[in-house]
Design a protein around this motif. Sequence first.
Motif, PDB file in Angstrom:
ATOM      1  N   ALA A 208     -49.442  36.067 -78.143  1.00  0.00           N
ATOM      2  CA  ALA A 208     -48.948  35.507 -76.884  1.00  0.00           C
ATOM      3  C   ALA A 208     -47.701  34.666 -77.139  1.00  0.00           C
ATOM      4  CB  ALA A 208     -50.033  34.661 -76.225  1.00  0.00           C
ATOM      5  N   ALA A 209     -47.757  33.830 -78.188  1.00  0.00           N
ATOM      6  CA  ALA A 209     -46.617  32.980 -78.508  1.00  0.00           C
ATOM      7  C   ALA A 209     -45.375  33.810 -78.796  1.00  0.00           C
ATOM      8  CB  ALA A 209     -46.942  32.089 -79.705  1.00  0.00           C
ATOM      9  N   MET A 210     -45.583  34.942 -79.477  1.00  0.00           N
ATOM     10  CA  MET A 210     -44.447  35.813 -79.799  1.00  0.00           C
ATOM     11  C   MET A 210     -43.698  36.230 -78.545  1.00  0.00           C
ATOM     12  SD  MET A 210     -45.496  38.618 -82.543  1.00  0.00           S
ATOM     13  CE  MET A 210     -45.892  38.220 -84.209  1.00  0.00           C
ATOM     14  N   LEU A 211     -44.466  36.745 -77.598  1.00  0.00           N
ATOM     15  CA  LEU A 211     -43.838  37.275 -76.389  1.00  0.00           C
ATOM     16  C   LEU A 211     -43.215  36.153 -75.572  1.00  0.00           C
ATOM     17  CD1 LEU A 211     -43.232  39.799 -74.873  1.00  0.00           C
ATOM     18  CD2 LEU A 211     -45.367  39.543 -73.621  1.00  0.00           C
ATOM     19  N   ILE A 212     -43.959  35.049 -75.404  1.00  0.00           N
ATOM     20  CA  ILE A 212     -43.487  33.979 -74.528  1.00  0.00           C
ATOM     21  C   ILE A 212     -42.247  33.293 -75.097  1.00  0.00           C
ATOM     22  CG2 ILE A 212     -44.094  31.747 -73.516  1.00  0.00           C
ATOM     23  CD1 ILE A 212     -47.025  32.846 -73.443  1.00  0.00           C
ATOM     24  N   SER A 213     -42.313  32.885 -76.380  1.00  0.00           N
ATOM     25  CA  SER A 213     -41.194  32.106 -76.917  1.00  0.00           C
ATOM     26  C   SER A 213     -39.906  32.932 -76.949  1.00  0.00           C
ATOM     27  CB  SER A 213     -41.537  31.599 -78.311  1.00  0.00           C
ATOM     28  OG  SER A 213     -41.627  32.685 -79.195  1.00  0.00           O
ATOM     29  N   THR A 214     -40.008  34.201 -77.302  1.00  0.00           N
ATOM     30  CA  THR A 214     -38.787  35.006 -77.349  1.00  0.00           C
ATOM     31  C   THR A 214     -38.253  35.269 -75.949  1.00  0.00           C
ATOM     32  OG1 THR A 214     -40.207  36.932 -77.534  1.00  0.00           O
ATOM     33  CG2 THR A 214     -39.189  36.142 -79.550  1.00  0.00           C
ATOM     34  N   THR A 215     -39.151  35.502 -74.990  1.00  0.00           N
ATOM     35  CA  THR A 215     -38.687  35.738 -73.621  1.00  0.00           C
ATOM     36  C   THR A 215     -37.961  34.513 -73.085  1.00  0.00           C
ATOM     37  OG1 THR A 215     -40.601  37.148 -73.301  1.00  0.00           O
ATOM     38  CG2 THR A 215     -39.389  36.539 -71.334  1.00  0.00           C
ATOM     39  N   ILE A 216     -38.512  33.325 -73.378  1.00  0.00           N
ATOM     40  CA  ILE A 216     -37.847  32.096 -72.931  1.00  0.00           C
ATOM     41  C   ILE A 216     -36.442  32.006 -73.518  1.00  0.00           C
ATOM     42  CG2 ILE A 216     -37.873  29.572 -73.133  1.00  0.00           C
ATOM     43  CD1 ILE A 216     -40.917  29.713 -72.940  1.00  0.00           C
ATOM     44  N   GLN A 217     -36.338  32.291 -74.807  1.00  0.00           N
ATOM     45  CA  GLN A 217     -35.021  32.225 -75.466  1.00  0.00           C
ATOM     46  C   GLN A 217     -34.026  33.180 -74.834  1.00  0.00           C
ATOM     47  OE1 GLN A 217     -33.919  30.989 -78.782  1.00  0.00           O
ATOM     48  NE2 GLN A 217     -35.510  29.444 -78.621  1.00  0.00           N
TER      49      GLN A 217
END
Lengths: 325, 293
Positions: free
Chosen positions: A37-46
């Motif tokens: 989940a962190a992978m998808l969320i943090s990169t999408t935010i960036q």
Amino acid sequence: MAVAGDLSGRRRGRLSADATFRLILGSAGAGVLLILAAMLISTTIQAWPVFQHQGWSFVTSSVWDPGTSRTEVTGQYGALAFIAGTLVTSVIALIIAVPLAIAVALYITQAAPRRVAAPLTYTIELLAAVPSVVFGLWGLLFFVPTILRPMMDLIGKTLGSFIPFLGGPVVTYNYFAAGVVLAFMVLPIIMAVTREVMANTPEAEISAAYGLGATRWEMMRHVVLPRARPGIVGATMLGLGRALGETIAVAMLIGGSQQIPSSLFRGGQSMAGIIAVTFQEAAPENVKALIGVGVLLFVITVVVNMAARLIVWTTGGHVAKEQNL
Amino acid sequence: MSVSLAGPLHDTGRNASRRKRRDRIATGLLITAVVLAVIPLAMILFEVIRRGAGAMSWEFLSSVQPFSQRRPGGGYLQGLVGTLYMVAIASVLAVPLGIGAATFVVEYKQSKLSPLIRFFTDVMTGVPSIFVGLFIYAILVQGTIGFSTLAGGLALMLLMLPIVARSAEEIIRLVPDDLKNAAYGLGARRWQVVMKVVLPTASNGLVTGSMLAVARAAGETAPLLLTALGAFKIVPQLVGQPQSALPLLIYSEARGAYEAAHARAWAGSLELMLMILILTIIARTISRRAKAK
């Protein structure tokens, strides 16, 4: 094995030891979920500012003109050319690898003497252990210039005269070269799953076919292949997932042009390739755009992989699980 | 098990010879395919050994790269150290976490979390390795720890984790219920059963799976480009300094135009493949010995 203590197991300390243990293991498991989940969320935010700036043209435009700003998004980021590169090289790889994998799996499970089958399986699975960068090096300095180049010239001169996407001048490193080497890289995974599915063909049906007087080939065609079809589809999609995400070998062989080429024998770039090649010199806004390309690639591969696994699972192939493919 | 009838029966029909010919042609095509599939492996092994052995020397193994790619000599010592360093970090983190997650999935089947973990570990095996690099870059490298050994090790750890978890799950599942029930019968608690019966029984398989994951991680390039970056000298620091790795060096020197750099890249490939081959062989030997028991 000494298991100490009384059998009642009602003492508080012991119950809580079990609960703690469960908690530890549970958090290890939950860790896997959180990481994903962190992978998808943090990169999408960036990547969000770039997505916002580009809108749909992020996937429909092929103008990639990075800006150099630290804070805003000033350049143009249309990733279509890289999406095309990824898809076309993957499809070339599958067109070559799937028939080969099916044929090899048929041979190993139905035709080969046992003394040949085991070492052959082992040998082809060794291909999977060759690191991607070694495939890249080999393709770059040996295979593509010495072996593939003359073949590409020949195809360009003959078929290229009437098939549009094979015509025109041939560049050494191109879509086709990347696709061919990619085919070698995805062959083992497709072969392994296909072989497993074919090995599950019921013995009784094989015997029945022979009993009716079928030749071995007729038995393969009418018994083994129809049963294996869903498994082959799943294996192909697993291979596709692998091919889409492959980075270094493709980046080294695809030619590095940022346009959509007019022929398979000209250079281009893939999604993973553009990230690997331009990342280190990219300005902050460009990095955001590259992360955006990564998010897109992630979503595509995850969808392909999930579909593949559902197909393989429902058709009873076990090898994908055993081999961590 | 039913016994398969040996070979096709003789056909007495009119088109017997045509069918037989077709069968022979099909077999011929299958064998051709096998040869075509084995050729690339043979070629790649041959080239790496031929060119790699030509450039391999004690100097290559024991010294670092010269400052200019044009210059001959030197070696990939800093890459070897970096690869071992980062793979060690990755293993220390990924192996316990992966085995823990796998044990949970098998031993706590009734938990609602179990199938979810299982499915998403599978999904994680399909995540492109470069995306893992981007993720570590986005959350750690940028601003906090910079390009470093730790960042590279964490990226490799994320790549190893699903491989370890999936293989561990398959192995733990194979532990016979009788064995577990016997332990329960003796009054053991669940954690005792897991720690003293399940994991020790599965240990050979767990080692094998973990080593195959290590072999995979050692050959990765893409995520390291975004996390470790590369270095010209041996880097002992955990953070604050970019780190080198064998695949990174091969990649950067292969792309240049210099003969000397290419020679080093081939030798580096040989070194890397030998490392992976040794790991794989050890892993397979352990698993074969476990099966033989």
